[in-house]
Design an enzyme around this catalytic site. Structure first.
Site, PDB file in Angstrom:
ATOM      1  N   CYS A 152       0.797  -1.236   0.000  1.00 46.86           N
ATOM      2  CA  CYS A 152       0.000   0.000   0.000  1.00 46.86           C
ATOM      3  C   CYS A 152       0.833   1.291   0.000  1.00 46.86           C
ATOM      4  CB  CYS A 152      -0.966  -0.005   1.178  1.00 46.86           C
ATOM      5  SG  CYS A 152      -0.213  -0.526   2.719  1.00 46.86           S
ATOM      6  N   HIS A 244      -1.979   6.941   3.248  1.00 45.93           N
ATOM      7  CA  HIS A 244      -0.538   6.941   3.501  1.00 45.93           C
ATOM      8  C   HIS A 244       0.053   8.198   2.866  1.00 45.93           C
ATOM      9  CE1 HIS A 244      -0.953   3.071   5.147  1.00 45.93           C
ATOM     10  NE2 HIS A 244      -0.353   2.316   4.243  1.00 45.93           N
TER      11      HIS A 244
END
Ligand SMILES: NC(=O)c1ccc[n+]([C@@H]2O[C@H](COP(=O)([O-])OP(=O)(O)OC[C@H]3O[C@@H](n4cnc5c(N)ncnc54)[C@H](OP(=O)(O)O)[C@@H]3O)[C@@H](O)[C@H]2O)c1
Length: 352
Positions: A152, A244
């Site tokens: 990710c 993120h």
């Protein structure tokens, strides 16, 4: 290009956190319809609604709630196209068994990503890496196949780097601020993460470094030649729910100006946009001019979670330039990434 009728799909590990993201991401998909869900023998035989503690916003889709969870074993009832979100401790064997039995496994797990004959796809960057599939099938004697999506945080980095690749990427230093949803459920204990930063995520730095080189590498007939750039990652968990954020310093072989780089980011389009794939963002990498953006809370849900946002491009006194980037870790970094991979595979005729 649209299929004449919806393609049935299964979700291996469909009861887990990423599995639920698949269920939610696919609920109104124009091409794919979830008709099969698999999980461990703790869940097999139960209704999805009984086996699953639904952790996502909104309700569990009613049609899925009534499906009976199956064992993660290839059977006549499992559709040909299988998304995989199984626990990493069992994903290797389960995914191989399905591929061997003729299924197309589009996996989100880390297990097969770095195998030389397995595509590690970001459709905007390396759609041509799908050419590994015939090689994989020949080498392994499989009728089916496995393709994977990246970790990710790697997907955020590679999407941000993709428009800059034309200038020759020599060195990259990346620092991540990773959301707690990336650790699954229940993730990091609240006593550990509230008001805190945890400067260690097991295996993450190595994954970011190696996966980036593979994704941005060149298909060379029978293998991927990794991008010959040095990549150094520092990975941290922070008290953010979704999204993120990464800060990146980069050295380029050519020395473009700042406006040239921003223009390259905003102009970047690739195969998913050209083919108008249903989950593709119309602009995959979006430059934000506000110096205080992107921010996870304000930007992560934009573009259905499928775009990467870049900002604060400026000179770097050590390397050439530095900037910030943000992407949705459970959408673009997990379920959405795998679904876009399957859409790409359909558009290549690989699901025929
Ligand atoms: N969490 C994230 O944000 C994230 C991001 C990227 C990648 N990943 C990867 O995605 C995968 C799933 O992560 P997750 O966070 O969703 O984990 P999770 O919530 O623990 O779910 C794991 C799933 O695997 C199933 N499973 C466990 N043991 C099994 C077995 N022996 N046979 C068949 N199925 C089994 C579970 O079924 P039961 O419900 O029956 O136990 C469940 O459906 C992992 O490989 C992880 O590394 C996660």
């Amino acid at each position: 290009m649209n299929p004449s009728q919806k393609i049935e799909v299964g979700v291996l590990g469909g009861t887990g956190m990423v599995g639920q993201h698949f269920i939610r991401f696919l609920r109104n998909h124009p091409w794919f319809e979830v008709t099969w869900v698999g999980a461990s023998d703790r869940s097999a035989g139960k209704k999805y609604s009984e086996a699953t503690a639904w952790r996502l916003d909104g309700m569990m889709p009613e049609r899925i709630a009534n499906l009976t969870v199956q064992d993660c074993k290839p059977s006549n009832h499992a559709p040909r196209l299988m998304f995989s979100a199984t626990d990493a401790s069992v994903a290797t064997e389960i995914e191989r068994a399905f591929a061997e039995a003729g299924h197309i496994v589009v996996s989100n797990s880390k297990n097969h990503r770095m195998e030389p004959d397995v595509p590690l796809l970001v459709p905007e960057i390396n759609a041509d890496h799908l050419k590994l599939i015939p090689l994989q099938q020949r080498k392994r004697g499989w009728k089916g196949q496995i393709a994977t999506n990246p970790n990710c945080s790697t997907v955020v980095l590679t999407m941000a780097l993709a428009p800059l690749k034309q200038f020759g990427i020599a060195k990259v230093i990346v620092t991540t601020m990773q959301a707690i949803s990336g650790a699954g459920y229940p993730g990091v204990a609240s006593m550990d993460i509230n008001g805190n930063v945890i400067p260690y995520i097991s295996g993450e730095e190595e994954k970011m470094q190696q996966e980036t080189q593979k994704i941005l590498g060149q298909f060379q007939g029978d293998h991927i030649e990794p991008l010959p750039a040095k990549v150094s990652a520092h990975c941290n968990r922070v008290a953010v729910t979704d999204g993120h954020t990464i800060t990146v310093s980069i050295e380029l072989m050519r020395k473009p100006s700042e406006p040239e780089l921003i223009d390259a980011i905003n102009q970047y389009r690739a195969v998913p946009q050209q083919r108008n794939l249903p989950s593709a963002p119309s602009q995959p990498v979006i430059y934000l001019t506000d110096p205080a953006r992107p921010q996870p809370r304000r930007d992560v849900e934009r573009e259905n979670g499928m775009a990467v946002f870049v900002g604060r491009l400026r000179g770097c006194p050590v390397l050439d330039y530095k900037f910030i980037a943000l992407g949705h870790n459970t959408v673009r970094g997990a379920a959405g990434a795998a679904v876009l991979n399957a859409e790409l595979m359909y558009s290549e005729g690989l699901l025929d």
